[in-house]
Design a protein around this motif. Structure first.
Motif, mmCIF file in Angstrom:
data_model
loop_
_atom_site.group_PDB
_atom_site.id
_atom_site.type_symbol
_atom_site.label_atom_id
_atom_site.label_comp_id
_atom_site.label_asym_id
_atom_site.label_seq_id
_atom_site.Cartn_x
_atom_site.Cartn_y
_atom_site.Cartn_z
ATOM 1 N N ASP A 191 -2.082 16.025 12.513
ATOM 2 C CA ASP A 191 -1.484 15.454 11.296
ATOM 3 C C ASP A 191 0.015 15.213 11.438
ATOM 4 O OD1 ASP A 191 -3.939 15.484 10.009
ATOM 5 O OD2 ASP A 191 -3.634 17.504 9.193
ATOM 6 N N THR A 192 0.644 15.891 12.388
ATOM 7 C CA THR A 192 2.089 15.761 12.576
ATOM 8 C C THR A 192 2.373 15.046 13.891
ATOM 9 O OG1 THR A 192 2.438 17.849 11.402
ATOM 10 C CG2 THR A 192 4.280 17.013 12.713
ATOM 11 N N ARG B 155 -1.226 13.987 19.897
ATOM 12 C CA ARG B 155 -0.247 13.789 18.830
ATOM 13 C C ARG B 155 0.340 12.396 18.937
ATOM 14 N NH1 ARG B 155 3.912 18.720 18.575
ATOM 15 N NH2 ARG B 155 4.340 17.740 16.552
ATOM 16 N N PRO C 116 -1.199 9.599 12.762
ATOM 17 C CA PRO C 116 -1.583 11.003 12.540
ATOM 18 C C PRO C 116 -2.893 11.094 11.762
ATOM 19 C CG PRO C 116 0.756 10.706 12.157
ATOM 20 C CD PRO C 116 0.192 9.328 12.358
ATOM 21 N N GLY C 117 -3.773 12.000 12.213
ATOM 22 C CA GLY C 117 -5.065 12.193 11.580
ATOM 23 C C GLY C 117 -6.159 11.239 12.045
#
Length: 482
Positions: free
Chosen positions: A307-308, A217, A282-283
């Motif tokens: 994504d977060t 993350r 993110p991603g």
């Protein structure tokens, strides 16, 4: 990776590391932990595990507690540990606690420090976790096959106050020589492996499986503990788009720094602790590449961002680890010894070519004879000491690799300072227990001989050790206590 659950006393027959032996061999290492040791159990035996994904079948391995790697043993620095090792194999085995400064009777070297554990027997290992860091365990009985079939696991000793990270992750790296049906190739001790680079496999795993992705993350800080459990493969990991900082080598803290050339290089048995801040978006997706062997670079797996994000920016806390209680060698007063590593296929090509080399080496294949230290080739684990050192004195070993191959050189029972390479002082004077030597390279190391006993000193390419590149260094007992 499986974690450990503590179990009660075993009911099987024991080979006990006796208290009397422990008290004598461990006199230099007083008890600092709690009175009652934490107890764990390892069972060495065959198992079926999934190393490679479908459509391939499971692979028959030898393992601890039915998993590859074996369970992660995790304790705190200063604790006393007891590990009950049950042998469910059809042959003898031992367990060596790689990098831990244990009493000689607990070092797990067959015949040199203990009688091997016979099938159906259980041996009780007991030791203090003196140093915090990343270590591992594996057999030394026919290690070239037992380790390669999966008998190994991580041993983590946590600091009293660990550095602040979001995750503490262990990657045990290994490679396997698999057939098309995912079974392990049985060509152990073949001439090519023994006389050249060792048994390098065709399938690389992390924690016992072929990796695809590592989920992260944005804003996350990870402490990544790397352990090279391969028989012979050298890894050089590059983390695309990231800036890892090395904070420990072979379990011992080092000044935090970026890896040379952006590659984290680990010879067999070596470890490195990294702190990596996840600075991608993110991603996003970034490759981890192993690029040690020129022309054979490959993608190990990808770091894949959720994504977060976890937070907007990485932590800003200190990452330097506290020093372990190692005796500092007095280099100015150190006694110096010259050590030369020789032998191998390429080093013997002159005079008769390949055919002549093969004829000279064949008579000694089953009993070492291919590799040597100071001209002496080991034929087992028990031999006259190549050096006898006085307890408590500082020593400098001027080591030269007179061969055409790399050698990760490991000293049992001690850690040493790496002082220089080819006459150039090292920048960080890192503490290690296994140092990777390039072909024709000279490396100077120094240490205090403060752990009495007969200690293995060998190449950790396990085929090289089995084919002769091993010696014994004796540290005389401290007679001042008697």
């Amino acid at each position: 990776m499986p974690s450990f659950t503590m179990e009660g006393p075993t009911r099987r027959r024991f080979l006990v590391g006796s208290a009397a032996v422990l008290a004598g061999a461990g006199a230099a290492f007083p008890s600092v932990g709690r009175a009652e040791p934490r107890e764990f159990r390892l069972r060495a035996g065959p198992a079926r595990v999934r190393l490679v994904p479908a459509p391939y079948p499971d692979t028959t391995v030898w393992s601890f507690n039915g998993t590859v790697p074996g369970p992660e043993i995790r304790v705190r620095q200063g604790e006393r540990v007891r590990v009950l090792v049950e042998n469910a194999l059809a042959e003898e085995t031992t367990v060596h606690w790689h990098g831990l400064r244990v009493a000689n009777a607990m070092d797990g070297v067959p015949h040199l420090t203990q009688r091997p554990i016979a099938p159906g027997e259980t041996f009780a290992y007991e030791f203090e976790a003196l140093d915090a860091g990343t270590f591992w365990y594996h057999p030394h009985q026919r290690g070239f096959e037992q380790v390669d079939r999966g008998l190994y696991g991580p041993l983590i000793v946590e600091e009293a106050e660990p550095v602040a990270v979001d995750r503490d992750v262990t990657w045990v790296l290994d490679d396997w020589r698999l057939r098309n049906d995912a079974s392990i190739s049985g060509d152990f001790e073949n001439m090519h492996d023994s006389a050249m680079a060792g048994r390098i496999g065709n399938t690389v795993t992390i924690n016992g499986g072929v990796p695809d992705r590592f989920a992260v993350r944005a804003g996350e800080r990870i402490r990544l503990r790397l352990i090279n459990a391969a028989n012979a493969r050298i890894f050089a990991l590059e983390f695309e788009g990231h800036q890892p900082r090395i904070v420990a080598l072979d379990g011992q803290p080092v000044v935090p720094h970026a890896p040379s050339g952006g590659r984290v290089v680990l010879g067999p048995a070596m470890r490195a602790d990294l702190v990596i801040d996840m600075t991608g978006a993110p991603g996003a997706r970034f490759r981890v590449i192993d690029g040690f062997y020129r022309g054979r670079e490959y993608r190990l797996h990808d770091m894949v961002y959720a994504d977060t994000p976890l937070r907007e920016a990485p932590l800003e806390t200190m990452i330097e680890l506290p020093a372990n209680p190692l005796a500092e060698p007095d280099v100015a007063d150190a006694q110096r010894h010259v050590v030369s590593f020789g032998g191998g296929m390429m080093g013997g090509m002159m005079g008769g070519g390949m055919g002549g080399m093969m004829r000279r080496m064949m008579p000694g294949m089953q009993h070492g004879g291919i590799w040597n230290i100071n001209g002496v080739s080991a034929t087992g684990h028990v031999m006259d000491p190549m050096l006898t050192l006085a307890h408590g004195r500082s020593y400098l070993l001027a080591m030269t690799n007179d061969t055409a191959f790399h050698h990760p050189i490991h000293l049992h029972g001690h850690s040493f300072r790496v002082l220089g390479r080819n006459g150039v002082p090292t920048r960080y004077r890192e503490w290690q227990d296994t140092v990777l030597m390039d072909p024709r390279e000279r490396v100077d190391i120094a240490f205090v001989a403060d752990n009495p006993g007969d200690w293995m000193f060998h190449c950790h390419i396990l085929e090289h050790q089995a084919a002769g590149m091993m010696g014994v260094i004796r540290v005389a007992p401290d007679t001042s206590r008697t």
